[in-house]
Write an enzyme that holds these catalytic residues in place. Sequence first.
Site, PDB file in Angstrom:
ATOM      1  N   LYS A 175       0.849  -1.202   0.000  1.00 41.27           N
ATOM      2  CA  LYS A 175       0.000   0.000   0.000  1.00 41.27           C
ATOM      3  C   LYS A 175       0.884   1.251   0.000  1.00 41.27           C
ATOM      4  CE  LYS A 175      -1.983  -1.439   3.740  1.00 41.27           C
ATOM      5  NZ  LYS A 175      -2.848  -1.716   4.905  1.00 41.27           N
ATOM      6  N   THR A 212      -8.916   9.780   7.853  1.00 44.44           N
ATOM      7  CA  THR A 212      -8.614   8.515   7.178  1.00 44.44           C
ATOM      8  C   THR A 212      -8.383   7.373   8.165  1.00 44.44           C
ATOM      9  OG1 THR A 212      -6.267   9.133   7.124  1.00 44.44           O
ATOM     10  CG2 THR A 212      -7.591   9.665   5.182  1.00 44.44           C
ATOM     11  N   GLY A 214      -8.662   4.068   9.981  1.00 43.87           N
ATOM     12  CA  GLY A 214      -9.243   2.795   9.614  1.00 43.87           C
ATOM     13  C   GLY A 214      -9.031   2.377   8.173  1.00 43.87           C
ATOM     14  N   THR A 215      -8.228   3.114   7.437  1.00 46.78           N
ATOM     15  CA  THR A 215      -8.037   2.828   6.015  1.00 46.78           C
ATOM     16  C   THR A 215      -7.515   1.416   5.779  1.00 46.78           C
ATOM     17  OG1 THR A 215      -7.545   5.167   5.652  1.00 46.78           O
ATOM     18  CG2 THR A 215      -6.961   3.647   3.896  1.00 46.78           C
ATOM     19  N   GLY A 216      -6.467   1.035   6.509  1.00 48.51           N
ATOM     20  CA  GLY A 216      -5.851  -0.273   6.295  1.00 48.51           C
ATOM     21  C   GLY A 216      -6.776  -1.425   6.649  1.00 48.51           C
ATOM     22  N   CYS A 217      -7.458  -1.307   7.784  1.00 52.61           N
ATOM     23  CA  CYS A 217      -8.418  -2.341   8.188  1.00 52.61           C
ATOM     24  C   CYS A 217      -9.518  -2.477   7.146  1.00 52.61           C
ATOM     25  CB  CYS A 217      -9.047  -1.987   9.535  1.00 52.61           C
ATOM     26  SG  CYS A 217      -7.882  -1.763  10.896  1.00 52.61           S
TER      27      CYS A 217
END
Length: 271
Positions: A175, A212, A214-217
């Site tokens: 990412k 932003t 919580g983007t990865g989860c």
Amino acid sequence: MHIPPRVLTVAGSDSGGGAGIQADLKTMLALGTHGMSVLTAVTAQNSLGVQGAWDLPAEAVRAQFRSVVDDIGVQAVKTGMLSSAELVETVADLLAALDVPVVVDPVGVSKHGDALLAASALDAVRTKLLPTATVATPNLDEVAQLTGVAVHGEADMRRAAAAVLDFGPRWALIKGGHLTAADGAGDSAVDLLTDGTEEHWLRAPRHDNRHTHGTGCTLASALAAQLAKGDPVPRAAAAAKDYVTGAIAAGFRLGAGIGPVDHGWRLRDGG
């Protein structure tokens, strides 16, 4: 009777509702799947950061997993916060016996820079957890933490992916959202998905929105949801990228710090 695809998240709780188990379940619902959970840790967390974190016993994690898998069954699994070597090894052993897609989000630090993975657990992530993954989804900080590869631009992302793949996942999704225009990323948020042979560069507009959390989860859960619905990995990753891009664009302010992405943006947009 319609029974939606079943997706299991194995992760920590975010009391503020923006990341962790809460983000995972919202994402799974938004994408038409039935989300289930194995809680690994409880955090005291809000828009300003993580004020405390408490691991659950490995026995409790194992019991939750067996309870869900043995009765209800799962069609994909997503892992998130596993902060100790004992929890990493426990979950890796459980996953090794499954024959479903597994998305491993090797959570290292929170959006606010709070450590969520003990240094002593890194070897277990490398040698036990990553080999169970259909797709591993590290961000650039997590790549550096796990492999020592520093990514300063798109040219480094292939090297990062190769280093992650060396630990055994079938695919790596690197990412690149932390790259800036100064790194050559321009106005795009770019990710690289590869199995070492195929390459898929996933690009999306970069939105000027600081909310932003919580983007990865959210991305990892969306990917797991799409895999549970039967998508091949490249198509699932593209769909997950599209969903999280919309969620970032619609992210909203909560509290005094960084607000969450909007998991329900498609419902409000009528899409």
